[in-house]
Design a protein around this motif. Structure first.
Motif, PDB file in Angstrom:
ATOM      1  N   ALA A  70       0.828  -1.214   0.000  1.00 62.63           N
ATOM      2  CA  ALA A  70       0.000   0.000   0.000  1.00 62.63           C
ATOM      3  C   ALA A  70       0.860   1.260   0.000  1.00 62.63           C
ATOM      4  CB  ALA A  70      -0.942  -0.008   1.208  1.00 62.63           C
ATOM      5  N   VAL A  71       1.985   1.232   0.696  1.00 64.67           N
ATOM      6  CA  VAL A  71       2.913   2.370   0.685  1.00 64.67           C
ATOM      7  C   VAL A  71       3.418   2.597  -0.737  1.00 64.67           C
ATOM      8  CG1 VAL A  71       5.262   3.024   1.381  1.00 64.67           C
ATOM      9  CG2 VAL A  71       3.629   2.282   3.114  1.00 64.67           C
ATOM     10  N   HIS A  72       3.784   1.515  -1.410  1.00 66.81           N
ATOM     11  CA  HIS A  72       4.277   1.634  -2.786  1.00 66.81           C
ATOM     12  C   HIS A  72       3.175   2.099  -3.734  1.00 66.81           C
ATOM     13  CE1 HIS A  72       7.868  -1.297  -2.001  1.00 66.81           C
ATOM     14  NE2 HIS A  72       8.013  -0.130  -1.412  1.00 66.81           N
ATOM     15  N   GLU A  73       1.953   1.617  -3.528  1.00 68.24           N
ATOM     16  CA  GLU A  73       0.832   2.059  -4.372  1.00 68.24           C
ATOM     17  C   GLU A  73       0.591   3.558  -4.234  1.00 68.24           C
ATOM     18  OE1 GLU A  73      -2.501  -0.359  -3.233  1.00 68.24           O
ATOM     19  OE2 GLU A  73      -1.608  -2.172  -4.092  1.00 68.24           O
ATOM     20  N   ARG A  74       0.931   4.114  -3.100  1.00 65.57           N
ATOM     21  CA  ARG A  74       0.780   5.549  -2.868  1.00 65.57           C
ATOM     22  C   ARG A  74       1.978   6.346  -3.397  1.00 65.57           C
ATOM     23  NH1 ARG A  74      -2.406   3.108   0.689  1.00 65.57           N
ATOM     24  NH2 ARG A  74      -4.172   4.187   1.591  1.00 65.57           N
ATOM     25  N   GLY A  75       2.921   5.644  -4.031  1.00 66.67           N
ATOM     26  CA  GLY A  75       4.047   6.314  -4.672  1.00 66.67           C
ATOM     27  C   GLY A  75       5.240   6.569  -3.767  1.00 66.67           C
ATOM     28  N   PHE A  76       5.302   5.922  -2.617  1.00 62.70           N
ATOM     29  CA  PHE A  76       6.416   6.110  -1.695  1.00 62.70           C
ATOM     30  C   PHE A  76       7.373   4.936  -1.815  1.00 62.70           C
ATOM     31  CE2 PHE A  76       3.274   8.897   0.090  1.00 62.70           C
ATOM     32  CZ  PHE A  76       4.003   9.956   0.594  1.00 62.70           C
ATOM     33  N   TYR A  77       8.590   5.238  -2.229  1.00 62.20           N
ATOM     34  CA  TYR A  77       9.647   4.240  -2.325  1.00 62.20           C
ATOM     35  C   TYR A  77      10.826   4.773  -1.527  1.00 62.20           C
ATOM     36  CZ  TYR A  77       6.803   2.207  -5.974  1.00 62.20           C
ATOM     37  OH  TYR A  77       5.765   1.645  -6.664  1.00 62.20           O
ATOM     38  N   ASN A  78      10.947   4.297  -0.304  1.00 66.57           N
ATOM     39  CA  ASN A  78      11.969   4.780   0.617  1.00 66.57           C
ATOM     40  C   ASN A  78      12.380   3.596   1.482  1.00 66.57           C
ATOM     41  OD1 ASN A  78      12.565   5.745   3.505  1.00 66.57           O
ATOM     42  ND2 ASN A  78      12.830   7.621   2.313  1.00 66.57           N
ATOM     43  N   ALA A  79      13.673   3.316   1.565  1.00 65.41           N
ATOM     44  CA  ALA A  79      14.150   2.133   2.289  1.00 65.41           C
ATOM     45  C   ALA A  79      13.754   2.165   3.768  1.00 65.41           C
ATOM     46  CB  ALA A  79      15.664   2.008   2.149  1.00 65.41           C
ATOM     47  N   ASP A  80      13.809   3.327   4.393  1.00 64.29           N
ATOM     48  CA  ASP A  80      13.438   3.434   5.807  1.00 64.29           C
ATOM     49  C   ASP A  80      11.944   3.185   5.997  1.00 64.29           C
ATOM     50  OD1 ASP A  80      16.038   4.187   6.893  1.00 64.29           O
ATOM     51  OD2 ASP A  80      15.742   6.083   5.834  1.00 64.29           O
ATOM     52  N   LEU A  81      11.147   3.718   5.114  1.00 64.69           N
ATOM     53  CA  LEU A  81       9.699   3.511   5.171  1.00 64.69           C
ATOM     54  C   LEU A  81       9.356   2.046   4.882  1.00 64.69           C
ATOM     55  CD1 LEU A  81       6.825   4.594   5.457  1.00 64.69           C
ATOM     56  CD2 LEU A  81       6.951   5.331   3.053  1.00 64.69           C
ATOM     57  N   ASP A  82      10.044   1.439   3.929  1.00 59.42           N
ATOM     58  CA  ASP A  82       9.816   0.023   3.633  1.00 59.42           C
ATOM     59  C   ASP A  82      10.066  -0.826   4.878  1.00 59.42           C
ATOM     60  OD1 ASP A  82       9.301   0.813   1.029  1.00 59.42           O
ATOM     61  OD2 ASP A  82      11.026  -0.246   0.157  1.00 59.42           O
ATOM     62  N   ALA A  83      11.186  -0.567   5.551  1.00 53.77           N
ATOM     63  CA  ALA A  83      11.522  -1.328   6.760  1.00 53.77           C
ATOM     64  C   ALA A  83      10.480  -1.091   7.857  1.00 53.77           C
ATOM     65  CB  ALA A  83      12.921  -0.957   7.247  1.00 53.77           C
TER      66      ALA A  83
END
Length: 194
Positions: A70-83
């Motif tokens: 869902a984070v990626h679907e919202r256009g957020f690609y960030n290693a810290d956010l992914d973790a």
């Protein structure tokens, strides 16, 4: 240690939250994670954090992978956010380690109690693993802080740990800069939708 009671939500907000949690309960009962999804998750995390993710129950892994998507679907690609998406519920392991599984059958009633009688929920929470279900209530309420501590011990970045620690807090009250608040809002929106 007792947990402090948050501000009371408006009736519409807690009924919406209760409906979301009931849906999440049923999804948790039938949760599955495919091997390629586990590989994706472990590649996105430092080695010790990947081991922490693999210790999570399948329903929590499934939810965390859904939050990441869902984070990626919202256009957020960030290693810290992914973790943070993958480990935001890692604090719930504390209950499992104390012998009280904080699975869907226990979380469901806790969610309803939180929605309808939050003061009662907070009054029964106990920071003592020997207290069984009362400790599980404490873990349920404190899992953001507990998860952030585990993520830090597992080698996650300071930003990842801050996102985990505050994933249930009002972004305006968490400190940090605008960039951190944007990531936190993205994590919360994804978590609320899954």
């Amino acid at each position: 240690m007792r947990v402090s009671l948050p501000a009371v939500e408006a009736p519409l907000a807690w009924t919406s939250r209760a409906r979301y949690r009931v849906r999440q309960f049923f999804q948790g009962l039938v949760a599955r994670v495919e091997p390629h999804e586990l590989a994706l998750a472990t590649q996105a995390l430092p080695p010790e954090a990947a081991a922490l993710f693999l210790r999570l129950p399948v329903d929590v892994q499934r939810h965390s992978l859904n939050v990441l998507a869902a984070v990626h679907e919202r256009g957020f690609y960030n290693a810290d956010l992914d973790a943070a998406a993958l480990l935001h519920d890692a604090g719930k392991l504390a209950a499992d380690e104390a012998g009280v599984r904080l699975g869907p059958w226990l979380r469901g009633p806790l969610v309803l109690l939180e929605a309808f009688a939050p003061a009662r929920l907070y009054s029964i929470a106990r920071d003592d693993p020997a207290r069984g279900r009362r400790y599980a209530v404490y873990v349920y309420l404190e899992h953001p802080r507990l998860g952030a501590e585990r993520a830090q011990q597992a080698g996650c970045s300071d930003l990842t740990c801050r996102l985990i620690r505050h994933h249930q807090d009002d972004p305006a009250l968490t400190g940090g800069g605008e960039s951190q608040r944007r990531l936190l809002v993205a994590l919360q929106a994804a978590d609320d939708s899954c």
